[in-house]
Design a protein around this motif. Structure first.
Motif: not given
Length: 407
Positions: A73, A76, A82-85, A239
């Motif tokens: 996090d 990021k 945009k996202s942790e993924e 993403e």
């Protein structure tokens, strides 16, 4: 200028006296020194929370897992993803680029496709694409520099076509310090349907990076060049590409279900992180980012710009020294590569070392660029937040000794 004297107090390494001299560390493009807070964070991890992540419900494993995800996090937010993924932990920038080459590259690049690179790329952003091109029958195309040693955007646009499937470009050169317009490059590449990979190893530690703004498809950087430990790197995958990229390594933790004949994978980012990851490295990276944010990336960039201006003025005043790259600090990081007339770069670096000055000599993992510049190697001085004008003055005085030594 920042209060460098106070900053140096945070770095135990500056108590070291090489050859009895004050340490003047100017090899920051290779790796950076670590503040006390980062060193203590490593101890804290092993003293208070060491356990394998995700696998167990016990107290230490929960703490370790929470620390690992906190680091994701933190990264990021640091690069404004945009996202942790999209944040995958690797060993370093080299592994991150190879990751994309062996997965997305081998899956999506076909015979007759083209990959666009720049002549100033680090070997880590050339060799993986040479491998893909050879395996898939694709073609490599290089973008060259203009008369001011900056990337020629005219040449870049001429190299682009519908055949180009990937543009791989460094954000900042580790030899010339030039900062490439990666946002513009991405916009142009996307018009042709090409993906963009950005090597951010030299940019992330020295300037504010905004991945939403850059809008590239892949981005890679290393922890050890930004006050963090060795062995932890970051790969960003946009993403909408997470499902298009297959796993790089396969094994423990990255699975959903395993049967005798086939397996299914966990959702990103776990499907990209097989085996026991560098949990302590990720945790320590939090402290490194905290330190950089406390100083301020904008302040670091401005500080290095002043060092660069001062360094260029002082070094270019030595008529027997030739520098490489733009003659101004516009869109350029704190790196000066140079040669002393009639003296091999390794000899220069050895004599500087006797004066307590740490620099890099060699081809800097950029042999195509060295050939383009017409030299076998250079000496490189690279600056960071704990350097000041006194360090540059010490370098200049030592270069005078080099000249005197070799007459």
């Amino acid at each position: 200028m920042m209060d460098v004297k106070k900053i140096r107090e945070d770095f135990p390494i500056f108590n070291v006296k090489p050859h009895g001299k004050r340490l003047v560390y100017l090899d920051n493009a290779a790796t950076t020194q670590k503040p006390e807070s980062v060193i203590k964070a490593m101890e804290e991890y092993y003293e208070k929370m060491n356990a394998n992540v995700y696998r167990s419900p016990h107290y230490l494993s929960v703490l370790s897992t929470e620390a690992y995800e906190k680091a994701r996090d933190k990264v990021k937010k640091f690069v404004n993803a945009k996202s942790e993924e999209s944040i995958i932990f690797t060993r370093n920038t080299t592994e991150s680029i190879n990751f994309i080459a062996y997965t997305w590259g081998m899956k999506h690049i076909k015979e007759g496709d083209e990959i666009v690179l720049t002549i100033a790329e680090h070997h880590s952003n050339i060799l993986p694409w040479q491998m893909v091109a050879e395996a898939k029958g694709a073609k490599l195309k290089y973008v060259y520099l203009d008369e001011n040693f900056r990337l020629s955007m005219k040449d870049f646009e001429e190299k682009m076509s519908d055949r180009v499937k990937l543009v791989a470009v460094q954000h900042m050169s580790n030899v010339l310090g030039i900062i490439n317009p990666v946002e513009e490059i991405t916009q142009i590449a996307h018009k042709y349907g090409a993906k963009v990979l950005v090597d951010g190893a030299q940019s992330v530690p020295h300037m504010k990076v905004d991945l939403k703004k850059i809008n590239c498809d892949f981005f890679a950087f290393s922890g050890h060049k930004m006050l963090g430990p060795m062995g932890i790197g970051v790969l960003y995958i946009k993403e909408d590409l997470l499902d298009e990229v297959p796993p790089f390594l396969r094994g423990g933790e990255m699975i959903d279900e395993v049967y005798e004949e086939y397996s299914t994978f966990a959702p990103p980012p776990l499907k990209f992180e097989a085996g026991t990851p560098n949990v302590e490295g990720a945790y320590v990276l939090i402290s490194a980012i905290d330190y950089l944010e406390r100083i301020g990336l904008e302040n670091i960039y401005e500080h290095e710009a002043k060092l660069l201006e001062y360094g260029l003025e002082k070094i270019n005043a030595l008529e027997y020294v030739k520098t490489y790259g733009p003659m101004d600090s516009k869109d350029r990081g704190g790196i000066i590569s140079f040669n002393v007339e009639g003296v091999h770069p390794h000899d220069v670096a050895t004599i500087l070392d006797e004066e307590g000055i740490a620099v890099r000599s060699g081809h800097h993992c950029c042999q195509p660029l060295m050939r383009y510049l017409g030299v076998p190697a250079t000496v490189r001085a690279s600056f960071y937040l704990y350097n000041d004008f006194d360090d540059i003055d010490a370098l200049v005085e030592a270069l005078k000794k080099v000249r005197k030594w070799f007459k």
